[in-house]
Scaffold this motif. Structure first.
Motif, PDB file in Angstrom:
ATOM      1  N   LYS A 150       0.824  -1.209   0.000  1.00 42.79           N
ATOM      2  CA  LYS A 150       0.000   0.000   0.000  1.00 42.79           C
ATOM      3  C   LYS A 150       0.858   1.260   0.000  1.00 42.79           C
ATOM      4  N   THR A 151       2.037   1.170   0.631  1.00 45.43           N
ATOM      5  CA  THR A 151       2.937   2.319   0.655  1.00 45.43           C
ATOM      6  C   THR A 151       3.334   2.730  -0.749  1.00 45.43           C
ATOM      7  N   MET A 152       3.622   1.734  -1.606  1.00 38.42           N
ATOM      8  CA  MET A 152       3.996   2.042  -2.983  1.00 38.42           C
ATOM      9  C   MET A 152       2.831   2.694  -3.714  1.00 38.42           C
ATOM     10  N   MET A 153       1.609   2.184  -3.482  1.00 36.29           N
ATOM     11  CA  MET A 153       0.439   2.762  -4.129  1.00 36.29           C
ATOM     12  C   MET A 153       0.258   4.225  -3.692  1.00 36.29           C
ATOM     13  N   LYS A 154       0.427   4.461  -2.411  1.00 33.56           N
ATOM     14  CA  LYS A 154       0.286   5.822  -1.891  1.00 33.56           C
ATOM     15  C   LYS A 154       1.349   6.734  -2.486  1.00 33.56           C
ATOM     16  N   ALA A 155       2.573   6.217  -2.590  1.00 39.07           N
ATOM     17  CA  ALA A 155       3.676   7.017  -3.136  1.00 39.07           C
ATOM     18  C   ALA A 155       3.426   7.398  -4.585  1.00 39.07           C
ATOM     19  N   PHE A 156       2.743   6.536  -5.331  1.00 41.11           N
ATOM     20  CA  PHE A 156       2.484   6.791  -6.748  1.00 41.11           C
ATOM     21  C   PHE A 156       1.100   7.386  -7.004  1.00 41.11           C
ATOM     22  N   ASP A 157       0.443   7.894  -5.940  1.00 41.20           N
ATOM     23  CA  ASP A 157      -0.889   8.502  -6.073  1.00 41.20           C
ATOM     24  C   ASP A 157      -1.885   7.557  -6.728  1.00 41.20           C
ATOM     25  N   VAL A 158      -1.769   6.261  -6.412  1.00 40.52           N
ATOM     26  CA  VAL A 158      -2.705   5.249  -6.895  1.00 40.52           C
ATOM     27  C   VAL A 158      -3.598   4.875  -5.716  1.00 40.52           C
ATOM     28  N   PRO A 159      -4.931   4.696  -5.921  1.00 42.38           N
ATOM     29  CA  PRO A 159      -5.791   4.293  -4.803  1.00 42.38           C
ATOM     30  C   PRO A 159      -5.228   3.066  -4.090  1.00 42.38           C
ATOM     31  N   GLN A 160      -5.155   3.117  -2.758  1.00 39.95           N
ATOM     32  CA  GLN A 160      -4.474   2.055  -2.023  1.00 39.95           C
ATOM     33  C   GLN A 160      -5.187   0.713  -2.123  1.00 39.95           C
ATOM     34  N   GLU A 161      -6.491   0.740  -2.447  1.00 39.02           N
ATOM     35  CA  GLU A 161      -7.177  -0.541  -2.625  1.00 39.02           C
ATOM     36  C   GLU A 161      -6.611  -1.324  -3.803  1.00 39.02           C
ATOM     37  N   ALA A 162      -5.903  -0.612  -4.705  1.00 39.11           N
ATOM     38  CA  ALA A 162      -5.263  -1.309  -5.831  1.00 39.11           C
ATOM     39  C   ALA A 162      -4.207  -2.295  -5.347  1.00 39.11           C
ATOM     40  N   ARG A 245     -10.786  11.131 -20.579  1.00 41.52           N
ATOM     41  CA  ARG A 245     -12.039  11.719 -20.125  1.00 41.52           C
ATOM     42  C   ARG A 245     -12.738  10.817 -19.106  1.00 41.52           C
ATOM     43  N   PHE A 246     -12.700   9.486 -19.347  1.00 45.97           N
ATOM     44  CA  PHE A 246     -13.316   8.573 -18.381  1.00 45.97           C
ATOM     45  C   PHE A 246     -12.718   8.806 -16.996  1.00 45.97           C
ATOM     46  N   ASP A 247     -11.408   8.922 -16.931  1.00 41.19           N
ATOM     47  CA  ASP A 247     -10.735   9.055 -15.641  1.00 41.19           C
ATOM     48  C   ASP A 247     -11.083  10.366 -14.949  1.00 41.19           C
ATOM     49  N   THR A 248     -11.502  11.384 -15.714  1.00 40.60           N
ATOM     50  CA  THR A 248     -12.002  12.617 -15.102  1.00 40.60           C
ATOM     51  C   THR A 248     -13.339  12.361 -14.411  1.00 40.60           C
ATOM     52  N   PHE A 249     -14.210  11.600 -15.064  1.00 39.55           N
ATOM     53  CA  PHE A 249     -15.561  11.378 -14.544  1.00 39.55           C
ATOM     54  C   PHE A 249     -15.611  10.308 -13.447  1.00 39.55           C
ATOM     55  N   ASP A 250     -14.686   9.365 -13.459  1.00 42.34           N
ATOM     56  CA  ASP A 250     -14.680   8.277 -12.475  1.00 42.34           C
ATOM     57  C   ASP A 250     -14.054   8.787 -11.173  1.00 42.34           C
ATOM     58  N   LEU A 251     -14.856   9.496 -10.386  1.00 44.75           N
ATOM     59  CA  LEU A 251     -14.326  10.236  -9.236  1.00 44.75           C
ATOM     60  C   LEU A 251     -13.727   9.337  -8.165  1.00 44.75           C
ATOM     61  N   ASP A 252     -14.283   8.136  -7.965  1.00 45.13           N
ATOM     62  CA  ASP A 252     -13.759   7.259  -6.911  1.00 45.13           C
ATOM     63  C   ASP A 252     -12.756   6.234  -7.451  1.00 45.13           C
ATOM     64  N   CYS A 253     -12.398   6.369  -8.731  1.00 49.91           N
ATOM     65  CA  CYS A 253     -11.346   5.532  -9.348  1.00 49.91           C
ATOM     66  C   CYS A 253     -11.627   4.034  -9.209  1.00 49.91           C
ATOM     67  N   ASP A 254     -12.915   3.645  -9.308  1.00 52.57           N
ATOM     68  CA  ASP A 254     -13.243   2.220  -9.166  1.00 52.57           C
ATOM     69  C   ASP A 254     -13.451   1.543 -10.514  1.00 52.57           C
ATOM     70  N   GLY A 255     -13.138   2.250 -11.614  1.00 56.19           N
ATOM     71  CA  GLY A 255     -13.288   1.660 -12.938  1.00 56.19           C
ATOM     72  C   GLY A 255     -14.711   1.661 -13.457  1.00 56.19           C
ATOM     73  N   ARG A 256     -15.590   2.403 -12.779  1.00 57.20           N
ATOM     74  CA  ARG A 256     -17.000   2.473 -13.177  1.00 57.20           C
ATOM     75  C   ARG A 256     -17.482   3.920 -13.049  1.00 57.20           C
ATOM     76  N   MET A 257     -18.115   4.422 -14.111  1.00 52.65           N
ATOM     77  CA  MET A 257     -18.685   5.761 -14.098  1.00 52.65           C
ATOM     78  C   MET A 257     -20.156   5.656 -13.697  1.00 52.65           C
ATOM     79  N   ASP A 258     -20.514   6.283 -12.588  1.00 52.56           N
ATOM     80  CA  ASP A 258     -21.887   6.227 -12.086  1.00 52.56           C
ATOM     81  C   ASP A 258     -22.599   7.548 -12.354  1.00 52.56           C
TER      82      ASP A 258
END
Length: 412
Positions: A150-162, A245-258
């Protein structure tokens, strides 16, 4: 920057020095691999100027230094490994690496890695992976846990659940901890080999699109239009543009636009402009209808894997409406935004009013100038309604044209 060869790229230089004449061909790449690579570029291009610089690259090991219990020696080894790795990835210490050359630079690096492997030489992926591994192993037990990952994910600004999906793919022996070879193996699979959908996140998949689950396919079939999506018809840069553009709209970064995420944007406009409740509600209704036809199901949303197809079938539905003299949904949405953007009520939109839209969409406000320049076709110094509609249609509906790359100040 000129095209890549042995005069300006370390990996081409290495290949030619050992007699390997490999040459890049973008046709060999799966569109989703291209999208994946551009997504990584946008992580590293911190100032969004379309160029990855070595200072931007070295930001990441410096960020790791703040997050882990590592010695100065470990961190300096990591910095040296990052420098060498990205130098061979094509990041020139003086000129950096442009977004347009990033995909080729990754693929020639992969061929250079395969050549090193054939010759029994050091793998630069292994070198980098091991340098990170030494720093990630925060408790010094010789393995990396999911919490340390998780530390690496945090360091790279990637959601830690990844970290959980990454860990699941990397832990090939299912021991519950990552050994060095497992981390190296995943990095090699992810960056070097042909596109494999099993390397990326697979949960939350939506079935393929057709008239049973997509409004635009439903409309086309209802009027006897049998158009069908084929990703081979799309330019790789158009695919990259759409994913951005998808990544702009996917606010919670879960791979799904709601739909709730979509309706965040008109609500944000409400806070920024002097608009009536009636104007804002009209804008919300237009956004809802537009994105419903773009494929965002009110219950299930729209997954990232279906976003590109959903855009293309929407574009065909717009062309069909045009042929039949029906209302354009792009014009409907553009006009709803236009009513709100015209803050002073003079019947036109100025560059300052356009900045409001950029701010609302979390786009750098300087993008208003490039957007305005493209939209103001009559050079009157103000945007009329048809000019805004025209630009939206050109940007999203027509085949890839590089002249639209600068719009929104992004290098797609």
């Amino acid at each position: 920057m000129p095209g890549l060869d042995e005069t300006n790229n370390e990996s081409y230089r290495y290949l030619r020095s050992v007699g390997n004449n490999w040459q890049f061909n973008i046709e060999d790449l799966h569109p989703k691999m291209i999208s994946r690579l551009y997504k990584r570029f946008d992580t590293f291009d911190l100032d969004c100027d379309g160029r990855m610089d070595m200072d931007e690259i070295l930001y990441w090991p410096d960020r790791m230094r703040q997050l882990v219990n590592a010695t100065d020696e470990q961190v300096e080894k990591m910095r040296a490994a990052v420098y060498k790795f990205f130098l061979n990835k094509g990041v020139d210490p003086v000129n950096g690496l442009t977004r347009e050359n990033w995909v080729e630079s990754n693929k020639v690096f992969a061929e250079a890695e395969r050549e090193r492997e054939r010759r029994g030489e050091e793998s630069l992926i292994a070198m980098l992976s091991n340098a990170y591994y030494d720093v990630l192993d925060d408790d010094g037990d010789g393995t990396v846990s999911v919490d340390e990952l998780k530390t690496m994910m945090k360091a790279f600004d990637v959601p830690q659940e990844a970290a959980y999906t990454f860990f699941e793919k990397a832990d090939t022996d299912k021991s519950g901890a990552l050994e060095r070879p497992e981390l190296v193996h995943l990095f090699r699979k992810f960056w070097m080999e042909p596109y494999d959908p099993h390397i990326v996140k697979t949960e939350n998949k939506m079935p393929g699109l057709d008239e049973t689950n997509n409004e635009s396919y439903r409309y086309l079939r209802s009027v006897g239009n049998n158009w069908q999506f084929n990703i081979e018809d799309l330019h790789p840069k158009m695919i990259s543009r759409l994913y951005k553009r998808f990544d702009t709209f996917d606010l919670d970064c879960d791979g799904r636009m709601d739909m709730d995420e979509i309706l965040y944007w008109p609500d944000r406009m409400r806070q920024l402009v002097n608009a009536t409740d009636e104007q804002v509600e009209k804008m919300r209704a237009a956004v809802y209808k537009f994105f419903l036809n773009k494929g965002v199901d009110p219950v299930n949303g729209l997954t990232r894997e279906n976003w590109v197809e959903s855009n293309r079938v929407f574009a065909e539905a717009e062309r069909e409406r045009e042929r039949r003299g029906e209302e354009s949904l792009i014009a409907m949405l553009s006009n709803a935004y236009y009513d709100v953007l015209d803050d002073d009520g003079d019947g036109t939109v100025s560059v300052d009013e356009l900045k409001t839209m950029m701010k609302a969409f979390d786009v750098p406000q300087e993008a208003a100038y490039t957007f305005f320049e493209k939209a103001d076709t009559d050079k009157s110094g103000a945007l009329e309604r048809p000019e805004l509609v025209h630009l939206f249609r050109k940007f999203w509906m027509e085949p890839y044209d590089p002249q639209w790359d600068g719009v929104y100040a992004y290098k797609y």
